[in-house]
Design an enzyme around this catalytic site. Structure first.
Site, PDB file in Angstrom:
ATOM      1  N   GLY A 155       0.797  -1.215   0.000  1.00 21.76           N
ATOM      2  CA  GLY A 155       0.000   0.000   0.000  1.00 21.76           C
ATOM      3  C   GLY A 155       0.830   1.265   0.000  1.00 21.76           C
ATOM      4  O   GLY A 155       1.993   1.271  -0.423  1.00 21.76           O
ATOM      5  N   GLY A 157       2.350   3.086   2.329  1.00 20.04           N
ATOM      6  CA  GLY A 157       3.635   3.062   3.015  1.00 20.04           C
ATOM      7  C   GLY A 157       4.679   2.271   2.251  1.00 20.04           C
ATOM      8  O   GLY A 157       5.848   2.668   2.164  1.00 20.04           O
ATOM      9  N   THR A 184      -4.267  -2.626  -1.571  1.00 15.54           N
ATOM     10  CA  THR A 184      -5.069  -2.172  -0.439  1.00 15.54           C
ATOM     11  C   THR A 184      -6.446  -2.769  -0.560  1.00 15.54           C
ATOM     12  O   THR A 184      -7.100  -2.640  -1.590  1.00 15.54           O
ATOM     13  CB  THR A 184      -5.164  -0.643  -0.349  1.00 15.54           C
ATOM     14  OG1 THR A 184      -6.162  -0.304   0.623  1.00 15.54           O
ATOM     15  CG2 THR A 184      -5.546  -0.011  -1.673  1.00 15.54           C
ATOM     16  N   ASP A 186      -8.926  -1.765   0.907  1.00 13.10           N
ATOM     17  CA  ASP A 186      -9.921  -0.705   1.064  1.00 13.10           C
ATOM     18  C   ASP A 186     -10.276   0.002  -0.241  1.00 13.10           C
ATOM     19  O   ASP A 186     -11.175   0.851  -0.257  1.00 13.10           O
ATOM     20  CB  ASP A 186      -9.429   0.340   2.059  1.00 13.10           C
ATOM     21  CG  ASP A 186      -9.277  -0.206   3.464  1.00 13.10           C
ATOM     22  OD1 ASP A 186      -9.847  -1.271   3.743  1.00 13.10           O
ATOM     23  OD2 ASP A 186      -8.582   0.432   4.281  1.00 13.10           O
ATOM     24  N   MET A 229     -13.826  -3.578   7.284  1.00 15.42           N
ATOM     25  CA  MET A 229     -12.581  -2.875   7.031  1.00 15.42           C
ATOM     26  C   MET A 229     -12.841  -1.606   6.222  1.00 15.42           C
ATOM     27  O   MET A 229     -13.797  -1.525   5.462  1.00 15.42           O
ATOM     28  CB  MET A 229     -11.596  -3.792   6.309  1.00 15.42           C
ATOM     29  CG  MET A 229     -11.243  -5.037   7.103  1.00 15.42           C
ATOM     30  SD  MET A 229      -9.932  -6.022   6.358  1.00 15.42           S
ATOM     31  CE  MET A 229      -8.509  -5.033   6.818  1.00 15.42           C
ATOM     32  N   GLY A 230     -11.963  -0.640   6.394  1.00 16.74           N
ATOM     33  CA  GLY A 230     -12.097   0.651   5.724  1.00 16.74           C
ATOM     34  C   GLY A 230     -11.583   1.744   6.632  1.00 16.74           C
ATOM     35  O   GLY A 230     -12.359   2.394   7.342  1.00 16.74           O
ATOM     36  N   ARG A 231     -10.259   1.928   6.650  1.00 17.23           N
ATOM     37  CA  ARG A 231      -9.649   2.898   7.574  1.00 17.23           C
ATOM     38  C   ARG A 231     -10.090   4.326   7.265  1.00 17.23           C
ATOM     39  O   ARG A 231     -10.462   5.076   8.157  1.00 17.23           O
ATOM     40  CB  ARG A 231      -8.122   2.813   7.483  1.00 17.23           C
ATOM     41  CG  ARG A 231      -7.536   1.534   8.045  1.00 17.23           C
ATOM     42  CD  ARG A 231      -6.030   1.505   7.834  1.00 17.23           C
ATOM     43  NE  ARG A 231      -5.382   2.689   8.365  1.00 17.23           N
ATOM     44  CZ  ARG A 231      -5.048   2.865   9.645  1.00 17.23           C
ATOM     45  NH1 ARG A 231      -5.289   1.905  10.516  1.00 17.23           N
ATOM     46  NH2 ARG A 231      -4.465   3.983  10.058  1.00 17.23           N
ATOM     47  N   ARG A 337      -9.778 -10.412   5.119  1.00 22.76           N
ATOM     48  CA  ARG A 337      -8.538 -10.119   4.404  1.00 22.76           C
ATOM     49  C   ARG A 337      -7.670 -11.354   4.135  1.00 22.76           C
ATOM     50  O   ARG A 337      -6.780 -11.310   3.301  1.00 22.76           O
ATOM     51  CB  ARG A 337      -7.722  -9.070   5.153  1.00 22.76           C
ATOM     52  CG  ARG A 337      -7.010  -9.558   6.398  1.00 22.76           C
ATOM     53  CD  ARG A 337      -6.227  -8.434   7.028  1.00 22.76           C
ATOM     54  NE  ARG A 337      -5.213  -8.934   7.949  1.00 22.76           N
ATOM     55  CZ  ARG A 337      -4.310  -8.167   8.550  1.00 22.76           C
ATOM     56  NH1 ARG A 337      -4.311  -6.870   8.340  1.00 22.76           N
ATOM     57  NH2 ARG A 337      -3.412  -8.698   9.360  1.00 22.76           N
TER      58      ARG A 337
END
Length: 412
Positions: A155, A157, A184, A186, A229-231, A337
């Site tokens: 992702g 980072g 990712t 997301d 999930m979904g920051r 995930r």
């Protein structure tokens, strides 16, 4: 926009179909809109920068798990091995720490036997980790091992780290092609209309929501609460809600909500129907959870756990109202995930991987493979870092959710 390259490609490709660097894909194709940035179309080139028989490639997977990681590893290798006849492919274990010989395990030589059947399993056969690596030591290690190409699967980072590797190698005068495959679950990467693993996550999340619906309607006052999930983006929640058609309230990061307004709407639903299903993205309602922020090893802000907060909030409210309820709480994050990729994502993984190989063999570097308007493109990593993708509350995505749940456009 031009993609960084290592130099003039001199070796003729044996592939029949090739694409010119001059073919461009506009960022936007809406009627009346300016095209914005124009990206190189990804695909095989007529000339290669690397002589395949003298080339060694490496693969590293970083960050959290995502359906399809093994598919990407397998397709990267198969295209390198069978498509180009690359001399050797190494798999660096345990994420970026595997690039540092003082911290990581010895890399594995990837072979057809090594990747046999891995696409049928979730996770990553190479292992993963979060956190930075000493770039000087990593590049020294890559040079010492004769690695010409490094594929970074991860992702934001991970790709920031990939850019650092590319810059460090360039400063040392080492011709290292660094090509990223964006990962990712997301679906929130800029210049990528859909990321691999997203549809698998939606499919698995919809299954959990169906279970929550079964639990909720099987008892008087039943409430099924599912944290998905979904920051920072609500795409998984929105997709699963529309797929399942059983959710009554969806909460996502992009649409703030007021506690009182949400609870009032939930009370009305319970008085009429006596059961409800709520889907909440992990990044929703963070403004309601006052606490000092901390960061994980990758530099991401650690989110507070919205799921138990919503559960406690609901239980306290209905207790005060004298209305009996039974809350069934689901947190399927790791379940979602760690699944193997479904057919849709398996195809996407294969295409992302093969376009990454084509880019690397042509000498592209400091680049991530993007996906816009059903076309794969070259996105400079430095540009990727400046863009994020979020669910637009004015878009068809959110309108579909509102129509499916029947909830108001905003709570408060």
């Amino acid at each position: 926009m031009n993609t960084p390259t290592l130099g003039e490609p001199l070796f003729a490709s044996t592939l029949r179909h090739t694409i010119s660097d001059d073919v461009r894909i506009p960022e936007r194709i809406e009627i009346g809109a300016e095209p914005g940035i124009k990206f190189e179309l990804a695909g095989p080139r007529a000339k290669l920068f690397f002589d395949p028989k003298q080339t060694r490639a490496g693969i590293v997977t970083c960050g959290g798990l995502c359906p399809g990681l093994n598919n990407v590893i397998r397709s990267l290798f198969l295209e390198l091995h069978y498509g180009y006849g690359i001399a050797e492919v190494l798999g660096f274990r345990g994420g970026y720490s595997g690039l540092d010989p003082e911290r990581g395990d010895e890399p594995v030589k990837i072979t057809p036997l090594f990747v046999d059947g891995i696409h049928q399993k979730g996770g990553t056969i190479l292992g993963s980790s979060r956190g930075p690596v000493n770039m000087a030591k990593a590049v020294e290690n890559l040079i010492a091992r004769g690695v010409d190409i490094l594929f970074t699967v991860g992702g934001d980072g991970t790709q920031r780290g990939a850019n650092d590797l590319y810059q460090e190698a360039r400063n040392r005068g080492h011709a290292l092609s660094v090509v990223g495959v964006p990962k990712t679950i997301d679906n929130d990467v800029g210049f990528v209309s859909r990321t691999f693993g997203f549809f698998t996550a939606v499919e698995e999340s919809a299954r959990v929501l169906d279970c929550a619906h079964t639990e909720a309607r099987s008892v008087h006052g039943g409430i099924g609460l599912v944290k998905l999930m979904g920051r920072h983006a609500g795409f998984i929640t929105a997709g699963a809600v529309v797929v399942g058609q059983d959710v009554n309230f969806a909460l996502i990061p992009e649409v703030p909500f007021k506690v009182d307004a949400f609870l009032a709407a939930l009370k009305q639903r319970m008085l009429v129907k006596s059961h409800a299903v709520i889907a909440v993205a992990e990044g929703a309602g963070q403004d309601l959870l006052a606490a000092a922020r901390s960061h994980d090893p990758s530099g991401n802000v650690k989110l507070k756990d919205i799921g138990p907060f919503v559960r406690e909030m609901i239980e306290a409210f209905f207790k005060a109202e004298g209305i009996p309820i039974v809350v069934r709480y689901f947190d399927p994050s790791y379940q979602v995930r760690s699944r193997p990729a479904n057919s849709e994502d398996a195809l996407l993984c294969d295409l992302f991987a093969r376009h990454a190989v084509h880019a690397a063999m042509a000498g592209k570097t400091g680049v991530v493979i993007g996906f816009l308007h059903e076309r794969f493109i070259h996105v400079p990593i430095e540009l990727l870092a400046t863009h994020t993708k979020r669910l637009d509350p004015a878009s068809g995505w959110w309108r579909s959710v509102l129509a499916t749940t029947g909830q108001p456009e905003r709570f408060g």
